[in-house]
Design a protein around this motif. Structure first.
Motif, PDB file in Angstrom:
ATOM      1  N   MET A  60     -20.177  36.423   8.780  1.00  0.00           N
ATOM      2  CA  MET A  60     -18.778  36.851   8.712  1.00  0.00           C
ATOM      3  C   MET A  60     -18.607  37.496   7.347  1.00  0.00           C
ATOM      4  N   ALA A  72     -13.115  29.810   7.032  1.00  0.00           N
ATOM      5  CA  ALA A  72     -14.103  29.472   7.968  1.00  0.00           C
ATOM      6  C   ALA A  72     -13.802  30.229   9.183  1.00  0.00           C
ATOM      7  N   HIS A 125     -21.072  33.752   5.238  1.00  0.00           N
ATOM      8  CA  HIS A 125     -21.970  32.688   5.666  1.00  0.00           C
ATOM      9  C   HIS A 125     -23.249  32.748   4.834  1.00  0.00           C
ATOM     10  N   HIS A 183     -14.800  35.060   2.369  1.00  0.00           N
ATOM     11  CA  HIS A 183     -15.544  34.148   3.232  1.00  0.00           C
ATOM     12  C   HIS A 183     -16.777  34.833   3.776  1.00  0.00           C
TER      13      HIS A 183
HETATM   14 CU   LIG Z   1     -17.302  31.938   9.030  1.00  0.00          CU
END
Ligand SMILES: [Cu+2]
Length: 364
Positions: A329, A20, A258, A256
């Motif tokens: 990201m 995250a 989004h 990771h």
């Molecule tokens: Cu993120």
């Protein structure tokens, strides 16, 4: 709840994970801001937007050690989460610091959300949580602290990789950044984020002697800058590079991204090899559900040499028709094992004098 990224119940799901908030404390300016804003100064993206989060009152960190089970449970809360509240509108917990009370290895991270009665709360209300070791610099991006764990609303579970662990020492300070939101129609009162962390004790037994140190590797399309970036309408790709400064192996890699993220590709540009191509899973609206994990443990890891330039690229397909500010990201995330452990000792930093200025007093 979105899917968990656990690999068919087996051992491995490396660090893989999907994290995250990797906005590291990369901002170096020391702005004179009112105290209530300080906790979020290092969220570069938010500051750039000129936006400030209000701080949620009464949120504390509790660390409970179960010595018999060799598990630490960190608990952040309570947090009240009104329905339909964006992360910008939601009062956010301050940065909280866990002072490690044992000498050993953290082996895995199992996050969950619960209410005061212990009932589970959907992971969709977690925007992200990130753990940073304030006593160590990141081995790829020494301008940042070592980012040891992260999860978003997919609630990525970082399973144990047998034989490997993240070394901690008594008094290490782990800063916990938590950001909540609530895109659902249900309000949640007194919510707690809990992270169970199994550990091995360095002072006990022969087992611990067999544990090898891992270093979390965050290979970011933003290179060593702030991880958040604007994603334009339609298809787009962003690419960044980071240079490996140590010989070693990557045990596995996940990613990771989004919402509207499509794919992450990690390449060793020096060798002209593709390390991993990870295709994200999304629902029909393009909301990210998971990013797969590729493991190299069986083969003894994917070899990196000092000086190798890693190239990371992330593709998005944003159907909203507008630019999403700080909406993306793109990070490949894995565990690195150094060939020469003694070199990694240099990444240790002196502790910061105070936590009142969390995120502001980094001596880059
Ligand atoms: Cu993120």
């Amino acid at each position: 709840m979105k899917s968990f990224l656990t690999i068919c119940g087996t051992i491995l799901l490396t660090a893989a994970a999907v994290l995250a908030s990797f906005e590291a404390p990369a901002r170096q300016e020391k702005p004179a801001a009112p105290p209530h804003d300080m906790e979020h100064m290092h969220h570069g993206g938010f500051m750039q937007g000129g936006m400030h989060h209000a701080v949620a009152k009464g949120v504390t960190l509790d660390a409970k050690v179960d010595a018999a089970a060799h598990t630490v449970t960190l608990r952040v809360g309570p947090m009240n989460l009104p329905a339909h509240t964006s992360h910008m509108k939601m009062p956010q917990p301050p940065d909280l610091v866990w002072e490690v009370a044992m000498d050993g290895w953290l082996l895995a991270y199992h996050p969950k959300l619960v209410d005061a009665g212990g009932n589970s709360v959907p992971g969709t209300v977690l925007h992200h949580v990130a753990f940073w070791n304030e006593n160590r610099a990141d081995f790829l991006c020494p301008n940042k602290e070592e980012h040891i764990f992260g999860a978003g609303s997919e609630m990525t579970d970082w399973a144990e990789v047998p034989g490997y662990g993240y070394r901690v020492q008594t008094h290490d300070k782990i800063r916990i950044e938590t950001m909540m939101y609530n895109p659902t129609a249900t309000s949640y009162e007194k919510t707690y984020l809990e992270v169970d962390i199994p550990y091995a004790d360095a002072n006990v037994g022969s087992v611990s002697k067999m544990i090898q140190n891992v270093y979390p590797a965050w290979m970011d399309v933003a290179s060593c800058g702030d991880s958040s970036y604007d994603v334009p309408a339609g298809k787009s790709e962003k690419t960044g590079t980071v240079t490996v400064k140590y010989d070693g192996v990557l045990l596995g890699v996940g990613g990771h991204m989004h919402d509207y993220g499509k794919q992450i590709v990690l390449q060793d540009a020096s060798r002209k090899e593709t390390v991993a191509t990870l295709d994200a899973k999304s629902d029909a609206q393009g909301h990210l559900e998971s990013v797969p994990v590729k493991l190299f443990v069986q083969e003894g890891g994917y070899k990196f040499a000092k000086g190798d330039v890693l190239k990371v690229s992330a593709t998005y397909d944003n159907p909203t028709g507008k630019l999403l500010r700080d909406g993306a990201m793109g990070i490949a995330v894995g565990y690195f094992v150094a060939a020469d452990e003694t070199q990694m000792a240099a990444l240790r930093r002196n502790p910061k004098p105070s936590h009142d200025m969390a995120g502001m007093s980094h001596d880059h």
